[in-house]
Write a protein that holds these residues in place. Structure first.
Motif, PDB file in Angstrom:
ATOM      1  N   ALA A  58       0.843  -1.198   0.000  1.00  0.00           N
ATOM      2  CA  ALA A  58       0.000   0.000   0.000  1.00  0.00           C
ATOM      3  C   ALA A  58       0.877   1.246   0.000  1.00  0.00           C
ATOM      4  O   ALA A  58       2.053   1.200   0.373  1.00  0.00           O
ATOM      5  N   ASN A  59       0.307   2.364  -0.422  1.00  0.00           N
ATOM      6  CA  ASN A  59       1.006   3.647  -0.365  1.00  0.00           C
ATOM      7  C   ASN A  59       1.170   4.111   1.072  1.00  0.00           C
ATOM      8  O   ASN A  59       2.236   4.520   1.506  1.00  0.00           O
ATOM      9  N   GLY A  60       0.062   4.036   1.832  1.00  0.00           N
ATOM     10  CA  GLY A  60       0.092   4.506   3.217  1.00  0.00           C
ATOM     11  C   GLY A  60      -0.051   6.009   3.308  1.00  0.00           C
ATOM     12  O   GLY A  60      -0.421   6.689   2.342  1.00  0.00           O
ATOM     13  N   LEU A  61       0.220   6.559   4.492  1.00  0.00           N
ATOM     14  CA  LEU A  61       0.134   7.993   4.765  1.00  0.00           C
ATOM     15  C   LEU A  61      -1.271   8.542   4.498  1.00  0.00           C
ATOM     16  O   LEU A  61      -1.442   9.696   4.118  1.00  0.00           O
ATOM     17  N   GLY A  62      -2.281   7.679   4.683  1.00  0.00           N
ATOM     18  CA  GLY A  62      -3.655   8.119   4.559  1.00  0.00           C
ATOM     19  C   GLY A  62      -4.189   8.209   3.150  1.00  0.00           C
ATOM     20  O   GLY A  62      -5.300   8.722   2.947  1.00  0.00           O
ATOM     21  N   LEU A  63      -3.459   7.714   2.150  1.00  0.00           N
ATOM     22  CA  LEU A  63      -3.906   7.864   0.766  1.00  0.00           C
ATOM     23  C   LEU A  63      -5.125   7.003   0.457  1.00  0.00           C
ATOM     24  O   LEU A  63      -6.103   7.480  -0.107  1.00  0.00           O
ATOM     25  N   GLU A  64      -5.067   5.733   0.840  1.00  0.00           N
ATOM     26  CA  GLU A  64      -6.137   4.798   0.481  1.00  0.00           C
ATOM     27  C   GLU A  64      -7.263   4.862   1.521  1.00  0.00           C
ATOM     28  O   GLU A  64      -7.450   3.926   2.309  1.00  0.00           O
ATOM     29  N   GLU A  65      -7.985   5.952   1.527  1.00  0.00           N
ATOM     30  CA  GLU A  65      -9.007   6.166   2.552  1.00  0.00           C
ATOM     31  C   GLU A  65     -10.070   5.076   2.541  1.00  0.00           C
ATOM     32  O   GLU A  65     -10.521   4.614   3.588  1.00  0.00           O
ATOM     33  N   GLY A  66     -10.479   4.652   1.343  1.00  0.00           N
ATOM     34  CA  GLY A  66     -11.542   3.664   1.252  1.00  0.00           C
ATOM     35  C   GLY A  66     -11.113   2.241   1.552  1.00  0.00           C
ATOM     36  O   GLY A  66     -11.960   1.365   1.724  1.00  0.00           O
ATOM     37  N   LEU A  67      -9.803   2.000   1.591  1.00  0.00           N
ATOM     38  CA  LEU A  67      -9.301   0.641   1.809  1.00  0.00           C
ATOM     39  C   LEU A  67      -8.698   0.434   3.190  1.00  0.00           C
ATOM     40  O   LEU A  67      -8.302  -0.687   3.518  1.00  0.00           O
ATOM     41  N   GLN A  68      -8.637   1.466   3.987  1.00  0.00           N
ATOM     42  CA  GLN A  68      -7.907   1.370   5.248  1.00  0.00           C
ATOM     43  C   GLN A  68      -8.464   0.286   6.155  1.00  0.00           C
ATOM     44  O   GLN A  68      -7.708  -0.405   6.845  1.00  0.00           O
ATOM     45  N   GLN A  69      -9.783   0.093   6.160  1.00  0.00           N
ATOM     46  CA  GLN A  69     -10.363  -0.944   7.015  1.00  0.00           C
ATOM     47  C   GLN A  69      -9.873  -2.329   6.622  1.00  0.00           C
ATOM     48  O   GLN A  69      -9.625  -3.186   7.479  1.00  0.00           O
ATOM     49  N   HIS A  70      -9.696  -2.553   5.321  1.00  0.00           N
ATOM     50  CA  HIS A  70      -9.198  -3.846   4.851  1.00  0.00           C
ATOM     51  C   HIS A  70      -7.726  -4.034   5.215  1.00  0.00           C
ATOM     52  O   HIS A  70      -7.303  -5.133   5.616  1.00  0.00           O
ATOM     53  N   LEU A  71      -6.946  -2.982   5.087  1.00  0.00           N
ATOM     54  CA  LEU A  71      -5.527  -3.058   5.446  1.00  0.00           C
ATOM     55  C   LEU A  71      -5.369  -3.310   6.943  1.00  0.00           C
ATOM     56  O   LEU A  71      -4.518  -4.103   7.365  1.00  0.00           O
ATOM     57  N   ASN A  72      -6.187  -2.636   7.738  1.00  0.00           N
ATOM     58  CA  ASN A  72      -6.140  -2.835   9.186  1.00  0.00           C
ATOM     59  C   ASN A  72      -6.507  -4.270   9.556  1.00  0.00           C
ATOM     60  O   ASN A  72      -5.916  -4.863  10.463  1.00  0.00           O
ATOM     61  N   ARG A  73      -7.488  -4.809   8.850  1.00  0.00           N
ATOM     62  CA  ARG A  73      -7.928  -6.174   9.132  1.00  0.00           C
ATOM     63  C   ARG A  73      -6.820  -7.176   8.848  1.00  0.00           C
ATOM     64  O   ARG A  73      -6.590  -8.101   9.643  1.00  0.00           O
ATOM     65  N   VAL A  74      -6.122  -6.993   7.736  1.00  0.00           N
ATOM     66  CA  VAL A  74      -5.026  -7.904   7.388  1.00  0.00           C
ATOM     67  C   VAL A  74      -3.900  -7.810   8.413  1.00  0.00           C
ATOM     68  O   VAL A  74      -3.366  -8.825   8.871  1.00  0.00           O
ATOM     69  N   ALA A  75      -3.538  -6.589   8.775  1.00  0.00           N
ATOM     70  CA  ALA A  75      -2.465  -6.403   9.752  1.00  0.00           C
ATOM     71  C   ALA A  75      -2.835  -7.001  11.105  1.00  0.00           C
ATOM     72  O   ALA A  75      -2.010  -7.644  11.773  1.00  0.00           O
ATOM     73  N   LYS A  76      -4.090  -6.822  11.517  1.00  0.00           N
ATOM     74  CA  LYS A  76      -4.546  -7.352  12.808  1.00  0.00           C
ATOM     75  C   LYS A  76      -4.515  -8.874  12.816  1.00  0.00           C
ATOM     76  O   LYS A  76      -4.257  -9.502  13.861  1.00  0.00           O
ATOM     77  N   ALA A  77      -4.763  -9.483  11.654  1.00  0.00           N
ATOM     78  CA  ALA A  77      -4.761 -10.938  11.546  1.00  0.00           C
ATOM     79  C   ALA A  77      -3.358 -11.513  11.384  1.00  0.00           C
ATOM     80  O   ALA A  77      -3.191 -12.728  11.269  1.00  0.00           O
ATOM     81  N   GLY A  78      -2.349 -10.650  11.375  1.00  0.00           N
ATOM     82  CA  GLY A  78      -0.973 -11.118  11.258  1.00  0.00           C
ATOM     83  C   GLY A  78      -0.449 -11.195   9.849  1.00  0.00           C
ATOM     84  O   GLY A  78       0.639 -11.740   9.618  1.00  0.00           O
ATOM     85  N   GLY A  79      -1.204 -10.663   8.874  1.00  0.00           N
ATOM     86  CA  GLY A  79      -0.735 -10.664   7.498  1.00  0.00           C
ATOM     87  C   GLY A  79       0.361  -9.634   7.273  1.00  0.00           C
ATOM     88  O   GLY A  79       0.575  -8.736   8.088  1.00  0.00           O
ATOM     89  N   LYS A  80       1.051  -9.775   6.149  1.00  0.00           N
ATOM     90  CA  LYS A  80       2.154  -8.867   5.834  1.00  0.00           C
ATOM     91  C   LYS A  80       1.634  -7.683   5.018  1.00  0.00           C
ATOM     92  O   LYS A  80       1.124  -7.869   3.911  1.00  0.00           O
ATOM     93  N   VAL A  81       1.747  -6.498   5.582  1.00  0.00           N
ATOM     94  CA  VAL A  81       1.349  -5.271   4.890  1.00  0.00           C
ATOM     95  C   VAL A  81       2.568  -4.360   4.792  1.00  0.00           C
ATOM     96  O   VAL A  81       3.164  -3.994   5.810  1.00  0.00           O
ATOM     97  N   PHE A  82       2.931  -4.014   3.571  1.00  0.00           N
ATOM     98  CA  PHE A  82       4.051  -3.096   3.319  1.00  0.00           C
ATOM     99  C   PHE A  82       3.465  -1.742   2.959  1.00  0.00           C
ATOM    100  O   PHE A  82       2.819  -1.589   1.917  1.00  0.00           O
ATOM    101  N   ALA A  83       3.647  -0.759   3.823  1.00  0.00           N
ATOM    102  CA  ALA A  83       3.198   0.610   3.559  1.00  0.00           C
ATOM    103  C   ALA A  83       4.399   1.430   3.107  1.00  0.00           C
ATOM    104  O   ALA A  83       5.330   1.665   3.886  1.00  0.00           O
ATOM    105  N   ALA A  84       4.398   1.846   1.848  1.00  0.00           N
ATOM    106  CA  ALA A  84       5.558   2.530   1.278  1.00  0.00           C
ATOM    107  C   ALA A  84       5.937   3.775   2.070  1.00  0.00           C
ATOM    108  O   ALA A  84       7.117   4.087   2.253  1.00  0.00           O
ATOM    109  N   GLY A  85       4.927   4.505   2.553  1.00  0.00           N
ATOM    110  CA  GLY A  85       5.192   5.742   3.273  1.00  0.00           C
ATOM    111  C   GLY A  85       5.966   5.557   4.566  1.00  0.00           C
ATOM    112  O   GLY A  85       6.533   6.525   5.092  1.00  0.00           O
ATOM    113  N   ASP A  86       6.013   4.320   5.075  1.00  0.00           N
ATOM    114  CA  ASP A  86       6.760   4.050   6.304  1.00  0.00           C
ATOM    115  C   ASP A  86       8.262   3.983   6.071  1.00  0.00           C
ATOM    116  O   ASP A  86       9.034   3.908   7.037  1.00  0.00           O
ATOM    117  N   HIS A  87       8.677   3.993   4.807  1.00  0.00           N
ATOM    118  CA  HIS A  87      10.081   3.757   4.483  1.00  0.00           C
ATOM    119  C   HIS A  87      10.759   4.985   3.873  1.00  0.00           C
ATOM    120  O   HIS A  87      11.754   4.864   3.152  1.00  0.00           O
TER     121      HIS A  87
END
Length: 311
Positions: free
Chosen positions: A82-111
């Motif tokens: 994902a891009n991160g930094l609040g860009l994907e406003e409509g997808l954030q709930q899905h990204l949060n769900r994956v991260a909470k379940a232990g999935g691997k989420v790479f947010a480009a803005g974190d790097h």
């Protein structure tokens, strides 16, 4: 005859099954939110992984929606980018769900070190449009190389080779952009856009950001009459010859601003939020940046701005 008929049925079944849109079970699966990052990821993994990009060409990353099937694929992916930094406003709930379940989420803005928005309602919050600076995209590639190398089924040496090739292309792009922008007179190195999107480009290549029609980081907001008046005055003072509008968004507000400012300015379409359809001017990230560079340089090398009468 019966043997020939049976053989024909077997061959027919094989052809039909080969045409079915099934996912390769022997390859890791990477899901990418935006098509710009989808192109970068594809360049780095080649055929070693299946890449699913959720965002269609010419879409807005803040407002596009995904199907239930796509949401399920996010949950099943070996890596979500994902891009991160609040860009994907409509997808954030899905990204949060994956991260909470232990999935691997790479947010480009974190790097990378993000720049804050300088004005508007979003002032002080991180700007997610780092893709307008190829040097910062190189930081993303470096981090992605490490993330991809840790996925089972993706060979690290092959990823390293493709990443090195793509870094070289980004460095060449950076040089080309610098050389092109150097031809713009310093007094005309000023940007006005439909929303704040060029903070990183301005920081990298020494532009002044005069302002945006929508005074914030999102395309979903709307400007007030006072916002338009303030920006119109700034445009008059700066004497800019062009206003830049995102190609995926209607330019009605930008045209209104041009009339409000009472000056003869061109409205130039740029690709800032999304890649175009294949075969068009921004089918890849590198093509998008070269197209934008050419259009910005051409628009801002005009020598005069013709004043219009008050409307």
């Amino acid at each position: 005859m019966r043997r020939l008929l049976a053989l024909a049925l077997v061959v027919s079944g094989a052809v039909l099954s080969g045409c079915a849109p099934t996912r390769a079970a022997d390859k890791p699966h990477i899901v990418v939110t935006t098509n710009i990052l989808g192109d970068v990821v594809q360049q780095m993994v080649g055929d070693d992984a299946e890449v699913t990009t959720l965002m269609k060409p010419n879409a807005d990353p803040r407002s596009f929606e995904i199907s239930a099937q796509q949401a399920a694929r996010i949950s099943e992916a070996d890596l979500v980018v994902a891009n991160g930094l609040g860009l994907e406003e409509g997808l954030q709930q899905h990204l949060n769900r994956v991260a909470k379940a232990g999935g691997k989420v790479f947010a480009a803005g974190d790097h990378l070190k993000p720049l804050p928005y300088s004005s508007g309602d979003a002032a002080g919050t991180p700007d997610p449009h780092f893709r307008t600076d190829p040097a910062r995209m190189t930081d993303v590639v470096n981090a992605l190389e490490e993330a991809l190398s840790g996925i089972k089924g993706i060979e690290q040496p092959a990823v390293a080779e493709r990443a090195a090739t793509y870094r070289n292309r980004l460095e060449q792009l950076d040089r080309e952009m610098g050389e092109s922008f150097a031809s713009i007179p310093s007094a005309q190195r000023a940007l006005v856009t439909n929303h704040h999107v060029f903070g990183y480009l301005a920081d990298r290549f020494k532009f002044r950001v005069i302002g945006a029609v929508i005074p914030g980081g999102t395309t979903l907001a709307a400007p007030s009459a006072a916002d338009l008046h303030s920006l119109a005055e700034a445009i008059k003072d700066a004497g800019v010859p062009a206003i830049f509008a995102e190609s995926s968004q209607p330019d009605r507000l930008v045209q209104v601003l041009a009339r409000e400012a009472g000056i003869d300015v061109d409205v130039i379409a740029l690709y800032t939020e999304s890649l175009s359809e294949p075969g068009q001017d921004a089918e890849t990230y590198l093509a998008m940046m070269r197209t934008n560079t050419n259009r910005i340089t051409t628009a801002l090398t005009k020598t005069t701005t013709h004043q219009r009468g008050t409307l």
